[in-house]
Design a protein around this motif. Structure first.
Motif, PDB file in Angstrom:
ATOM      1  N   ASP A  56       0.829  -1.209   0.000  1.00 23.56           N
ATOM      2  CA  ASP A  56       0.000   0.000   0.000  1.00 23.56           C
ATOM      3  C   ASP A  56       0.861   1.254   0.000  1.00 23.56           C
ATOM      4  O   ASP A  56       0.587   2.231  -0.711  1.00 23.56           O
ATOM      5  CB  ASP A  56      -0.914   0.011   1.227  1.00 23.56           C
ATOM      6  N   PHE A  57       1.914   1.242   0.801  1.00 19.14           N
ATOM      7  CA  PHE A  57       2.804   2.399   0.911  1.00 19.14           C
ATOM      8  C   PHE A  57       3.526   2.661  -0.409  1.00 19.14           C
ATOM      9  O   PHE A  57       3.618   3.805  -0.872  1.00 19.14           O
ATOM     10  CB  PHE A  57       3.808   2.159   2.036  1.00 19.14           C
ATOM     11  N   GLU A  58       4.013   1.616  -1.046  1.00 21.00           N
ATOM     12  CA  GLU A  58       4.789   1.783  -2.276  1.00 21.00           C
ATOM     13  C   GLU A  58       3.921   2.228  -3.452  1.00 21.00           C
ATOM     14  O   GLU A  58       4.425   2.839  -4.402  1.00 21.00           O
ATOM     15  CB  GLU A  58       5.509   0.475  -2.617  1.00 21.00           C
ATOM     16  N   GLU A  59       2.614   1.956  -3.397  1.00 21.63           N
ATOM     17  CA  GLU A  59       1.723   2.369  -4.483  1.00 21.63           C
ATOM     18  C   GLU A  59       1.427   3.867  -4.461  1.00 21.63           C
ATOM     19  O   GLU A  59       1.006   4.425  -5.464  1.00 21.63           O
ATOM     20  CB  GLU A  59       0.402   1.607  -4.405  1.00 21.63           C
ATOM     21  N   LEU A  60       1.664   4.506  -3.331  1.00 19.59           N
ATOM     22  CA  LEU A  60       1.332   5.923  -3.197  1.00 19.59           C
ATOM     23  C   LEU A  60       2.373   6.804  -3.871  1.00 19.59           C
ATOM     24  O   LEU A  60       3.540   6.427  -3.995  1.00 19.59           O
ATOM     25  CB  LEU A  60       1.253   6.296  -1.714  1.00 19.59           C
ATOM     26  N   PRO A  61       1.960   8.008  -4.330  1.00 19.29           N
ATOM     27  CA  PRO A  61       2.941   8.954  -4.882  1.00 19.29           C
ATOM     28  C   PRO A  61       3.896   9.421  -3.790  1.00 19.29           C
ATOM     29  O   PRO A  61       3.574   9.375  -2.605  1.00 19.29           O
ATOM     30  CB  PRO A  61       2.073  10.099  -5.393  1.00 19.29           C
ATOM     31  N   ASP A  62       5.078   9.851  -4.201  1.00 17.64           N
ATOM     32  CA  ASP A  62       6.097  10.242  -3.234  1.00 17.64           C
ATOM     33  C   ASP A  62       5.737  11.508  -2.475  1.00 17.64           C
ATOM     34  O   ASP A  62       6.290  11.777  -1.415  1.00 17.64           O
ATOM     35  CB  ASP A  62       7.451  10.443  -3.929  1.00 17.64           C
ATOM     36  N   ARG A  63       4.830  12.319  -3.019  1.00 17.30           N
ATOM     37  CA  ARG A  63       4.448  13.537  -2.311  1.00 17.30           C
ATOM     38  C   ARG A  63       2.931  13.647  -2.279  1.00 17.30           C
ATOM     39  O   ARG A  63       2.225  13.076  -3.103  1.00 17.30           O
ATOM     40  CB  ARG A  63       5.044  14.778  -2.976  1.00 17.30           C
TER      41      ARG A  63
END
Length: 379
Positions: A56-63
């Motif tokens: 879930d965390f890795e799918e999110l945009p960096d900002r």
């Protein structure tokens, strides 16, 4: 994407996860680079069960999306995320970690339900020793022993420290690495539990070295969180085995095996260790260490009581002010029985349990005087 905590299970103590997470967030506030993302990913990998949270965390945009975005989830490049980026998601996880359920052990399987497969060796269950070896292996796999044992790399031909020698220098027993539990006596087993408490150190950074399949490398070590985690896991292992020792979490005997006490007495020890005035703190710590050590004796219990009696003697005026003539009863035990002065006319024919009672009575009285002094100072 919303933060759905129902999908995650926590392997670490919530307070430890929050502490490490807040440190990562604080560092991300002070720098403009994205190195915090790797640290956060590693923390989530370690502290939460499975791979769901990491995915879930890795799918999110960096900002995070701009707060003035009128379209929210439809802004190009953000996808259907309702404006949530890695930092907002991770911050929410850290702030709400207390709501996570802890990962539970699976229900007993058929052999356990039938009472089979529980072999023993002497006074310590052999399964417990094997479980300890597996536990150390888990810490090793996550880089917690790299700081003391080193780490192989295809680009570095330097010789690594000899792990057996590292342990031997501390424990005085050679050839204990690799761990072979079937060869240990009870003292060796308990000694290794204490040694690895002092050896583990959590790597806060890991990087993957792809050349020739070298693997993960670890850096930026800190022993504080590692020892908290180690104590929790080892104490759980000992508790499940019915072994009435635990690794001390504070005091002069931090990281050493001590006798298990009930919650009320554990709370008393915590208050006495953390709320005593600087002029008596060292003596309180020493008395507690003397009394609760795995190798404690009748003589060390006597010494612990004498140490506490000395503190109360210094505070006798305070006790007399609050108790009147009854304060003398506190010292009659220490003076009339074979504890402090060790005179010929003193009584010594009492059970060791009597020493336990006096120690907890005196420690409770020291804690009482701490509160009386704090109340008087506040007034």
């Amino acid at each position: 994407m919303t933060l759905d905590l129902g999908n995650y299970e926590l392997l670490w103590p919530a307070e430890l996860f929050a502490s490490e997470g807040e440190r990562i967030l604080g560092a991300s506030d002070r720098t403009s680079d994205s190195s915090w993302v790797g640290r956060a990913t590693w923390l989530i990998t370690e502290a939460l069960a499975g791979t769901t949270a990491v995915a879930d965390f890795e799918e999110l945009p960096d900002r995070d999306a701009p707060t003035d975005d009128p379209w929210g989830s439809t802004t190009p490049g953000w996808g259907n995320r309702a404006g949530m980026g890695k930092r907002e998601w991770f911050s929410g996880l850290v702030n709400r970690v207390g709501e996570l359920r802890h990962a539970a052990a699976p229900r007993p399987y058929w052999p356990q339900r039938r009472g089979r497969g529980l072999s023993h060796d002497g006074s310590t269950p052999r399964d417990t020793r094997r479980d300890f070896v597996r536990l150390v292996g888990e810490f090793e796999d996550k880089g917690y022993l790299v700081e003391v044992f080193g780490e192989e790399c295809v680009d570095d031909n330097s010789e690594l420290p000899d792990a057996s020698e590292v342990i031997d220098r501390r424990l005085g027993i050679p050839d204990l690495w690799p761990l072979t539990p079937e060869t240990w006596d009870e003292d060796t087993f308990y000694g290794l539990i204490e040694v690895f408490h002092d050896l583990v150190s959590r790597p806060r950074i890991r990087r993957y070295h792809s050349y020739s399949g070298c693997g993960w490398h670890h850096s930026e070590f800190h022993n504080g969180p590692a020892r908290v985690l180690y104590r929790g896991k080892v104490n759980e292992l000992l508790r499940e085995a019915g072994i009435e020792y635990e690794l001390a979490a504070e005091g002069e005997d931090l990281g050493r095996l001590v006798a298990v006490t009930d919650d009320a007495r554990s709370s008393l020890v915590h208050r006495a260790l953390n709320e005593s005035a600087p002029d008596i703190t060292a003596r309180v710590r020493h008395a507690i260490a003397l009394f609760r050590g795995r190798d404690t004796t009748v003589e060390s219990k006597r010494s612990a009581i004498v140490t506490l009696a000395g503190i109360l003697e210094e505070r006798r005026a305070l006790l007399k002010d609050k108790l009147g003539k009854d304060e003398g009863a506190l010292f009659e035990i220490a003076n009339r029985y074979d504890l402090r002065h060790r005179k010929a006319d003193q009584r010594g024919d009492y059970d060791e349990a009597f020493l336990d009672w006096i120690f907890w009575w005196y420690l409770g009285t020291v804690e009482l005087t701490n509160r009386l002094i704090a109340s008087r100072t506040a007034g």
